[in-house]
Design a protein around this motif. Structure first.
Motif, PDB file in Angstrom:
ATOM      1  N   CYS A   1       0.847  -1.197   0.000  1.00 43.57           N
ATOM      2  CA  CYS A   1       0.000   0.000   0.000  1.00 43.57           C
ATOM      3  C   CYS A   1       0.883   1.247   0.000  1.00 43.57           C
ATOM      4  O   CYS A   1       1.980   1.238   0.572  1.00 43.57           O
ATOM      5  CB  CYS A   1      -0.908   0.046   1.230  1.00 43.57           C
TER       6      CYS A   1
ATOM      7  N   SER B   1       0.494   5.579   0.573  1.00 49.13           N
ATOM      8  CA  SER B   1      -0.356   6.707   0.954  1.00 49.13           C
ATOM      9  C   SER B   1       0.465   7.983   0.933  1.00 49.13           C
ATOM     10  O   SER B   1       1.655   7.996   1.278  1.00 49.13           O
ATOM     11  CB  SER B   1      -0.933   6.498   2.353  1.00 49.13           C
TER      12      SER B   1
ATOM     13  N   ARG C   1      -4.267  10.425   2.037  1.00 49.02           N
ATOM     14  CA  ARG C   1      -4.809   9.896   0.778  1.00 49.02           C
ATOM     15  C   ARG C   1      -4.053   8.637   0.364  1.00 49.02           C
ATOM     16  O   ARG C   1      -2.865   8.677   0.103  1.00 49.02           O
ATOM     17  CB  ARG C   1      -4.709  10.950  -0.327  1.00 49.02           C
ATOM     18  N   GLN C   2      -4.770   7.531   0.331  1.00 52.06           N
ATOM     19  CA  GLN C   2      -4.167   6.277  -0.094  1.00 52.06           C
ATOM     20  C   GLN C   2      -4.363   6.115  -1.598  1.00 52.06           C
ATOM     21  O   GLN C   2      -5.468   6.314  -2.126  1.00 52.06           O
ATOM     22  CB  GLN C   2      -4.802   5.092   0.639  1.00 52.06           C
ATOM     23  N   CYS C   3      -3.297   5.746  -2.320  1.00 58.46           N
ATOM     24  CA  CYS C   3      -3.404   5.640  -3.783  1.00 58.46           C
ATOM     25  C   CYS C   3      -3.088   4.242  -4.312  1.00 58.46           C
ATOM     26  O   CYS C   3      -3.371   3.954  -5.476  1.00 58.46           O
ATOM     27  CB  CYS C   3      -2.499   6.668  -4.455  1.00 58.46           C
TER      28      CYS C   3
ATOM     29  N   PHE D   1      -3.565   0.073  -3.124  1.00 60.82           N
ATOM     30  CA  PHE D   1      -4.264  -0.723  -2.126  1.00 60.82           C
ATOM     31  C   PHE D   1      -3.915  -2.211  -2.265  1.00 60.82           C
ATOM     32  O   PHE D   1      -4.284  -2.861  -3.256  1.00 60.82           O
ATOM     33  CB  PHE D   1      -5.782  -0.574  -2.276  1.00 60.82           C
TER      34      PHE D   1
ATOM     35  N   HIS E   1       4.675   3.689   3.071  1.00 61.65           N
ATOM     36  CA  HIS E   1       4.545   2.376   2.463  1.00 61.65           C
ATOM     37  C   HIS E   1       4.248   1.338   3.527  1.00 61.65           C
ATOM     38  O   HIS E   1       4.812   1.381   4.628  1.00 61.65           O
ATOM     39  CB  HIS E   1       5.830   1.964   1.733  1.00 61.65           C
TER      40      HIS E   1
END
Length: 547
Positions: free
Chosen positions: A15, A17, A21-23, A25, A63
């Protein structure tokens, strides 16, 4: 990845972020030794962030998960340890070599830097290795080119030099980020063949794998053994290339594969008037002579030779050819930015030189002809709002409009290209590539032109966004009877959009005719070579979509 192939790279529950804001997944992806894998998806899908994270090149990001390379988790390594990995074990080929290469150093110096840092080679030994690498990647006269600066090389040569740099220390994993996007079809074919050949050779000797990041599905079909598809930061489907193209499972994958250009243009009436006519056109550039010829002063280079063509109202004329074929010179001459040496360019039956006789006539001509550029971000002023950008032409060519009338016309234009009034006070950097190209089209439409020069308007766009823009251009042509001079190296786009096509080579027209006739039965060897190099693996599918 085959059962017997142990993973060289394993991305596990990964993951990314940026702040809140997580981009990316929970991505899980494995690449085996000697394997070629493609990571595809639209802009913003997270594919480049995922690939760059393998080298820990994404700054100011958080990360989680693991990125395991040859049994070691790269996310736990220090920055100093990662410097030993970059270039030596994992190397990268970037999309735009002119940006990635340092303009102040020769190609040889930049190759030698990696060899000096990772292998400790002395200058003479590094130079000899650099020459061999350039020779291996197909650059002519490597002994001379090794002392060239990036600006002295062609686009294809710069990309070959980037590949040579990446392979200098014989990495076990090569990351290729859109390596062919800005290249002509024949050069693109050469680079693809080069990457496949080099990878197969290195795979036998060292098990080198390649992760290709791209939105070019034709390239994926030709290059990759497996494909991973990303949408909005999620890995939605992974399969072998053959299986994925034959039977996609996820709706997003199906939509991507269904985004190839479709021919939906209407025929042009036989009595349609000529908007543009060119007769016996030749264009010279004055250049500084070299060697003893410099004593004679400046010399002339002929960029266009005896060009004849016509463009009717409501028609799209496609212009194709490699870099240096004269396409851009032709467009510049049509727009009056370059003067003809011999011959005439006529707009609505009147030579350009007559329009130049008065500023009023020339301004009226500028309103009749507009251009949409390849890079919308570069062609839109970052300091102007969308209202100012679209309204600039109205202020110059429609001074009778007051502020409320001008704003109403701007809103109407934005709605015409699929944008709302809410964007008026925003700036170009706040939009996606497809939205910026829509803004550029709205700006061109503002002054109600008859002819629009389209200079690679979709080459920088994802396939689905490309389809939307082409659909928009087709609809606007039908509604307003616009004439398009469409310049591109994407033959699939030309096949879908152009009524007629002109093939150019070395400043000359070598073949012209109705698009489908030229594509199905090309007569000139150069046209045949272009079509053979276009990597149109899905030509049969395109034919089925022809209206």
């Amino acid at each position: 990845m085959s059962e017997n192939c142990k993973p060289l790279l394993s991305i596990e529950d990964f993951c990314v972020s940026f702040g809140d804001r997580q981009c990316v997944f929970d991505v899980n992806l494995a690449i085996g030794r000697g394997e070629r894998v493609a990571l595809v998806g639209e802009s913003g899908s997270g594919k480049s962030v995922t690939a760059l994270s393998v080298l820990r090149l994404v700054r100011d990001a958080t990360h989680t998960g693991r990125i395991v390379f040859d049994g070691e988790d790269l996310l736990t390594k220090s920055e100093q340890q990662m410097r030993g990995v970059r270039g030596a074990d994992i190397a990268m080929v970037f999309q735009e070599p002119m940006t990635a290469l340092n303009p102040l150093y020769t190609v040889g110096q930049q190759i030698a830097e990696s060899l000096r840092l990772h292998e400790g080679l002395r200058p003479n030994a590094a130079r000899e290795r650099g020459i061999e690498l350039l020779r291996r990647t197909g650059i002519p006269e490597p002994e001379r080119r090794i002392d060239s600066y990036p600006h002295q090389l062609s686009g294809g040569q710069r990309q070959r030099a980037m590949i040579a740099m990446a392979l200098a220390c014989r990495p076990r994993l090569l990351l290729a980020d859109e390596p062919t996007t800005a290249l002509d079809v024949t050069v693109r074919q050469q680079i693809v063949d080069l990457l496949i050949g080099l990878q197969e050779q290195e795979a036998q000797e060292r098990g080198m794998a390649v992760l290709l990041i791209t939105h070019d599905l034709n390239l994926v079909r030709r290059f990759a053994q497996r494909v991973a598809v990303m949408e909005k930061g999620v890995l939605v489907e992974t399969n072998t290339t053959e299986a994925l193209f034959a039977n996609p499972q996820h709706p997003y994958t199906k939509r991507l594969l269904d985004s190839e250009p479709r021919r939906a243009i209407e025929s042009v009436p036989d009595d349609a008037q000529n908007v543009l006519s060119i007769e016996g056109l030749a264009v010279d550039y004055r250049t500084n002579a070299k060697g003893w010829r410099s004593l004679l002063g400046r010399t002339a280079f002929r960029a266009l030779h005896e060009v004849d063509l016509t463009l009717r109202r409501g028609e799209t004329l496609g212009i194709v050819g490699e870099s240096g074929s004269g396409k851009s010179t032709l467009a510049s001459t049509v727009l009056g930015l370059q003067r003809a040496t011999i011959g005439d360019v006529k707009v609505a039956g009147k030579p350009l030189r007559e329009y130049r006789s008065s500023s009023k006539a020339w301004r009226a001509l500028c309103a009749r002809m507009q251009i949409v550029f390849q890079d919308p971000f570069g062609s839109l002023s970052p300091r102007m709002t969308i209202e100012q950008i679209v309204g600039e032409g109205l202020r110059i060519h429609r001074p009778q409009l007051d502020a409320p009338e001008r704003r109403a016309r701007i809103v109407e234009l934005l709605q015409e290209v699929g944008l709302s009034a809410e964007v008026l006070l925003r700036y170009p950097h706040e939009f996606s590539g497809g939205q910026r190209q829509r803004i550029a089209i709205a700006r061109a439409l503002a002054v109600e032109p008859e002819l629009i020069v389209l200079d690679e308007p979709t080459s920088a766009l994802d396939v689905s966004v490309q389809q939307q823009v082409l659909g928009l251009l087709t609809r606007l042509q039908k509604k307003y009877g616009l004439s398009y001079l469409f310049i591109t190296h994407d033959l699939a786009v030309i096949r879908a959009m152009a009524h007629r096509v002109v093939v150019m080579k070395s400043g000359r027209i070598v073949e012209t005719g109705h698009t489908l006739d030229v594509f199905d039965t090309p007569s000139h060897p150069y046209t045949q070579s272009l079509l053979a190099a276009s990597i149109l693996q899905n030509a049969a599918a395109l034919k089925e979509n022809i209206a």
